[in-house]
Structures are given as structure tokens and as C-alpha cells.
Write a protein that holds these residues in place. Structure first.
Motif, short mmCIF file in Angstrom:
data_model
loop_
_atom_site.label_atom_id
_atom_site.label_comp_id
_atom_site.label_asym_id
_atom_site.label_seq_id
_atom_site.Cartn_x
_atom_site.Cartn_y
_atom_site.Cartn_z
N ILE A 31 20.47 56.34 -69.12
CA ILE A 31 19.83 55.86 -67.90
C ILE A 31 20.20 54.40 -67.70
CG2 ILE A 31 17.62 55.50 -66.71
CD1 ILE A 31 16.41 57.61 -68.61
N PRO A 32 20.66 54.01 -66.52
CA PRO A 32 21.06 52.61 -66.31
C PRO A 32 19.85 51.67 -66.38
CG PRO A 32 21.08 53.80 -64.23
CD PRO A 32 20.86 54.83 -65.30
N VAL A 33 20.09 50.47 -66.87
CA VAL A 33 19.02 49.48 -67.02
C VAL A 33 19.42 48.19 -66.31
CG1 VAL A 33 17.60 48.17 -68.64
CG2 VAL A 33 18.45 50.43 -69.29
N VAL A 34 18.50 47.69 -65.51
CA VAL A 34 18.62 46.36 -64.91
C VAL A 34 17.54 45.49 -65.55
CG1 VAL A 34 18.36 45.01 -62.79
CG2 VAL A 34 19.53 47.23 -62.73
N SER A 35 17.91 44.28 -65.96
CA SER A 35 16.95 43.38 -66.60
C SER A 35 16.72 42.16 -65.72
CB SER A 35 17.43 42.96 -67.98
OG SER A 35 18.68 42.30 -67.90
N SER A 36 15.68 41.42 -66.08
CA SER A 36 15.32 40.21 -65.35
C SER A 36 15.10 39.08 -66.34
CB SER A 36 14.05 40.46 -64.52
OG SER A 36 13.67 39.29 -63.82
N PHE A 37 15.53 37.88 -65.98
CA PHE A 37 15.31 36.70 -66.83
C PHE A 37 14.35 35.79 -66.09
CE2 PHE A 37 15.80 32.88 -69.15
CZ PHE A 37 16.38 33.17 -70.37
N ASP A 38 13.08 35.80 -66.51
CA ASP A 38 12.04 35.10 -65.75
C ASP A 38 11.30 34.03 -66.53
OD1 ASP A 38 12.03 36.33 -63.11
OD2 ASP A 38 11.50 38.17 -64.14
N THR A 39 11.55 33.91 -67.83
CA THR A 39 10.81 32.94 -68.65
C THR A 39 11.74 32.29 -69.65
OG1 THR A 39 8.82 34.33 -68.45
CG2 THR A 39 8.79 32.59 -70.11
N ASN A 40 11.70 30.96 -69.72
CA ASN A 40 12.58 30.21 -70.63
C ASN A 40 11.95 30.07 -72.01
OD1 ASN A 40 14.95 29.58 -69.12
ND2 ASN A 40 13.75 28.15 -67.89
N PHE A 41 11.81 31.19 -72.74
CA PHE A 41 11.21 31.12 -74.06
C PHE A 41 11.96 30.17 -74.98
CE2 PHE A 41 9.88 35.43 -72.65
CZ PHE A 41 8.51 35.25 -72.72
N GLN A 42 13.29 30.16 -74.88
CA GLN A 42 14.08 29.32 -75.77
C GLN A 42 13.84 27.84 -75.49
OE1 GLN A 42 15.18 30.92 -73.18
NE2 GLN A 42 16.42 29.50 -72.01
N GLN A 43 13.60 27.48 -74.23
CA GLN A 43 13.29 26.08 -73.93
C GLN A 43 11.91 25.69 -74.43
OE1 GLN A 43 13.91 24.62 -69.97
NE2 GLN A 43 15.88 25.66 -69.73
N GLU A 65 15.61 57.43 -62.60
CA GLU A 65 17.02 57.23 -62.23
C GLU A 65 17.53 55.86 -62.65
OE1 GLU A 65 17.82 59.27 -58.14
OE2 GLU A 65 15.70 58.75 -58.25
N VAL A 66 16.62 54.90 -62.79
CA VAL A 66 17.00 53.56 -63.21
C VAL A 66 15.77 52.91 -63.84
CG1 VAL A 66 16.48 52.57 -60.93
CG2 VAL A 66 18.05 51.37 -62.47
N VAL A 67 16.01 52.07 -64.84
CA VAL A 67 14.94 51.35 -65.53
C VAL A 67 15.10 49.87 -65.23
CG1 VAL A 67 13.95 50.75 -67.78
CG2 VAL A 67 14.76 53.08 -67.35
N TYR A 68 13.99 49.24 -64.83
CA TYR A 68 13.98 47.80 -64.56
C TYR A 68 13.11 47.14 -65.62
CZ TYR A 68 13.22 43.38 -62.03
OH TYR A 68 13.16 42.06 -61.68
N VAL A 69 13.73 46.39 -66.53
CA VAL A 69 13.02 45.74 -67.63
C VAL A 69 12.80 44.27 -67.26
CG1 VAL A 69 13.07 45.13 -70.07
CG2 VAL A 69 13.98 47.34 -69.32
N ALA A 70 11.54 43.92 -67.08
CA ALA A 70 11.21 42.58 -66.59
C ALA A 70 10.96 41.57 -67.69
CB ALA A 70 9.99 42.65 -65.67
N ALA A 129 11.58 53.18 -63.28
CA ALA A 129 10.64 52.82 -64.34
C ALA A 129 10.64 51.31 -64.47
CB ALA A 129 11.02 53.47 -65.67
N LEU A 130 9.50 50.68 -64.23
CA LEU A 130 9.33 49.24 -64.33
C LEU A 130 8.64 48.93 -65.65
CD1 LEU A 130 9.14 46.30 -63.37
CD2 LEU A 130 7.15 46.95 -62.01
#
Length: 397
Positions: free
Chosen positions: A114-126, A91-96, A9-10
Motif C-alpha cells: 500500500i503506498p504511503v505518504v508522510s508528513s514532516f510537521d515537527t522539528n524533534f531534532q531541533q 488505497e493509500v496511507v497518510y502517516v502524519a 488511512a490517516l
């Protein structure tokens, strides 16, 4: 490691045909995973052009993001996700993306084990810090750190980004770089007719910039770079070509009236514009990666950038591009000027940039992602009964 077919699941708040680096990356990853035999269901906000329903897509409500035309937050959908994933369990969730939709996906997946893999793609804090919102920047950093701690691992696109996040207390970080379609972005697409429409003759220079025209992109440096080059090399006719759209477009058009603003482009039309340029100027200091750097290199352009993110990974100063230390504007201008000191500098750099970029395909990147997702599934923890929840600032699910 041979990975059997997975049901993935993306979850994302941006997806093609939206035009930004995250959407473009996810399009390549989605198609690559499916071509390798995996089932990929996409959970995202509804877009204006969406038509018939798709069994492998769950569309939710979205809200526009102020100041970012065409981008939106996805609504929290925890109940819908629980119903959907109880019925057909991935089987796995990918949270972008880490917005309300992404948070609700993390919560639902943890409740179901369900296992989750995440991605860090945007510097909102910056972005917040650059806008003078120091308190908001700190709150966002705290939220993002808590968000990513709730996932099995977090994928980051560049070495510099991983070091920065480690310094801020983020854990379980793995590198997942970016690739480029070197057949789409190719010097052979160079168009004499397009250059003539820009008002350029043989021997004139097209200085390109491609990207979202937003405050955090340090775009005032575009005008200063062109002015520097014109002052130091008056024998060369130089024109700035800006591709992209965003909140700063009208301001930049007033600031640089001699520049040509082409708006947002995609596909072969974008590739033709890249290949018809000569030098690519990328002044941003807030990138997690910067896909446009590789696209420009694949198109045979000499890139001028700060030594971080994609530029740090893919440019060797004086060989395949020109770099400056982050924040050193004088060095940035000198790096751009070095390319024009003699014809050989520019010719050699453009040739080496293309040679490097053509080796940076998406296939290896997709294979790395596949392995990360498979390992997360293998080491799936038991369902989190307590499911302690993180809540983003000013957001209620």
C-alpha cells in the motif's frame, strides 16, 4: 485533475480535540477530505474523552511524552494494522507523525504493497539540539531521514522547511502549506468587555502570544519584547496576554508576573481572544510552519516574527507584519517597536494582514493533499517483500 473517492488511512499520534498545530491541521484536512467524498479512517492513540467505537477509527495505547502535558506517543501496532488492512484495505496511507505508531504503519503498508505518504510537521531534532543533546539530535535526524525515505513522498508545510530538509539529505519533498478558517478567526470577534477584564482601556495595547509553553519556543523573548516596548513607548499602557499551556508556564509566570496567563483555549473563545489583541509576538525559531501566525493575521493582528516558516510565506515586512532575520534579537525588538512609531503603521499592517489571511482558506490545501494521495496511489510500487526496517532510537516494536 478529478480525483475519484479514495479509502485513506490517516495515522497520527495527535488529533483533535488535542490542542497543538499538528492536531488542528489534521482536523481540517480530515474534515476536508471527507467533505470531498473520501473515506478517511483514523489510526491514533486513545484519548481520555473517547467513547463508543467508530468503524472508521482504530484506537491504540498511548504513552505520555515527558514535559509535554496532553501529548503522547502511540504504541506500535503492526500486527493489528496488518489484520485490519488485510480485511479492509486502504488505497493509500497518510502517516502524519513519525513515532512508533507511524513507523509500524509504514512497515505494515509496505508489507501489503500500500503506498504511503508522510508528513514532516515537527522539528524533534531541533528540540533536542536546543536542549544541548547534540548526539540525540543527530540520531533523530538519521532516524527521520530513514523513516521518510521509506514513503512515496514527504509533505512539508513551508519553503524554508523544505530547503532545510533537502540540505540534510531528505528526498521526494513536496510543499503542502496550511490554511486558516477566516470566518472563525475574524476581527469582528473583538470584545471590549474582554479587554476591560484584562485591565485595558481604549487606546491601550494587548500584546498576545498563543502556543505551547515549551522550552524550544524561545519564550524568554516575550518578556524582553514587552520590556522594550514599555521602555520606548511609556505613553502607551501595554499588557502581555499569554494563551496556551505547557511545561514552562509556571516559570514564565514567575518571570513575567504582570502578564495574564489564560491557559489553553479553543474554538470561538480562542478566536475572541485573538481578535481582542493588537500585536502578536511569535519568537519561535523551531517551527515547521506555525499555524498561529495565520490565525493572528486573520484576526486582524500585527505579527512580529522571525523571517522563516509561516511568517516568511505570509508576511511582507512593513506591509502585513514585521520581520527580523532568524536569531537577530535586536532586529526582532526593533521590528516590534516600528509598529508603534506612529498609529498609521499599526493600523495599516493590521488591515493588510487580515486582507492576506482571508485568502488562505483550507479548501485549496485539502485539494492539494487529495492530489498528492491520488498520485501516490497511481504510482504504487509492488509489495516490498524484503521490507527492510528502520528502527527509531530506544524504540522496539
Amino acid at each position: 485533475m478529478t480525483v475519484p473517492p479514495l479509502h485513506i488511512a490517516l495515522v497520527t499520534e495527535t488529533f483533535p480535540p488535542e490542542i497543538n498545530g499538528v492536531a488542528s491541521t489534521l482536523g481540517y484536512l480530515h474534515d476536508g477530505l471527507r467533505s470531498r467524498g473520501h473515506r478517511v479512517e483514523v489510526v491514533r492513540p486513545r484519548q481520555a474523552q473517547d467513547g463508543a467505537s467508530d468503524d472508521d477509527a482504530m484506537l491504540c495505547r498511548g504513552w505520555p511524552i515527558p514535559g509535554y502535558p496532553g501529548l503522547q506517543w502511540g504504541a506500535s501496532c503492526m500486527r493489528r494494522l496488518l489484520r485490519r488492512w488485510r480485511s479492509t484495505r486502504p488505497e493509500v496511507v497518510y502517516v502524519a507523525t513519525p513515532g512508533p505508531l507511524g513507523l509500524s504503519a509504514v512497515r505494515a503498508a509496505r508489507r501489503l504493497g500500500i503506498p504511503v505518504v508522510s508528513s514532516f510537521d515537527t522539528n524533534f531534532q531541533q528540540y533536542a539540539a536546543q536542549g544541548g543533546l547534540g548526539l540525540l539530535a543527530r540520531l533523530l535526524t538519521q532516524y527521520l531521514r530513514r523513516f521518510h525515505r521509506r514513503t512515496a513522498l514527504t509533505l512539508v508545510p513551508s519553503i524554508s522547511q523544505r530547503l532545510e530538509l533537502q540540505r540534510r539529505g531528505f528526498e521526494r519533498l513536496q510543499l503542502l502549506a496550511r490554511g486558516v478558517d477566516s470566518q472563525l478567526f475574524h476581527p469582528a470577534r473583538r470584545s471590549t468587555a474582554l479587554r476591560q477584564s484584562w485591565g485595558l482601556a481604549e487606546g491601550d495595547l494587548a500584546i498576545l502570544h498563543v502556543g505551547r509553553l515549551a522550552h524550544e519556543k524561545n519564550l524568554d523573548l516575550l518578556a524582553r519584547t514587552c520590556a522594550y516596548l514599555q521602555a520606548h513607548y511609556p505613553q502607551r499602557a501595554i499588557r502581555l496576554i499569554v494563551i496556551g499551556d505547557g511545561g514552562r508556564r509556571s516559570d514564565l509566570q514567575r518571570q513575567i508576573p504582570e502578564a495574564l496567563f489564560c491557559g489553553a483555549l479553543r474554538g470561538e473563545r480562542l478566536a475572541e481572544h485573538y481578535a481582542s489583541g493588537d500585536i502578536f509576538v511569535f519568537p519561535s525559531l523551531t517551527e515547521t510552519f506555525g499555524n498561529v501566525v495565520l490565525e493572528a493575521q486573520a484576526s486582524g493582528l500585527a505579527v512580529v516574527a522571525y523571517d522563516e516558516a509561516a511568517a516568511a510565506q505570509h508576511i511582507r515586512h512593513g506591509h502585513s507584519g514585521a520581520l527580523a532575520m532568524p536569531g537577530d534579537e535586536a532586529a526582532f525588538l526593533e521590528a516590534a517597536g516600528w509598529l508603534l512609531e506612529d498609529e498609521e503603521n499599526l493600523r495599516r499592517v493590521r488591515l493588510n494582514a487580515r486582507r492576506h489571511a482571508r485568502l488562505q482558506g483550507w479548501e485549496a490545501i485539502v485539494e492539494q493533499l487529495e492530489k498528492h494521495l491520488a498520485r501516490a496511489r497511481e504510482h504504487c510500487p509492488s509489495a516490498d517483500v524484503a521490507h527492510t526496517q528502520a528502527t527509531p532510537p530506544a524504540t522496539r516494536s
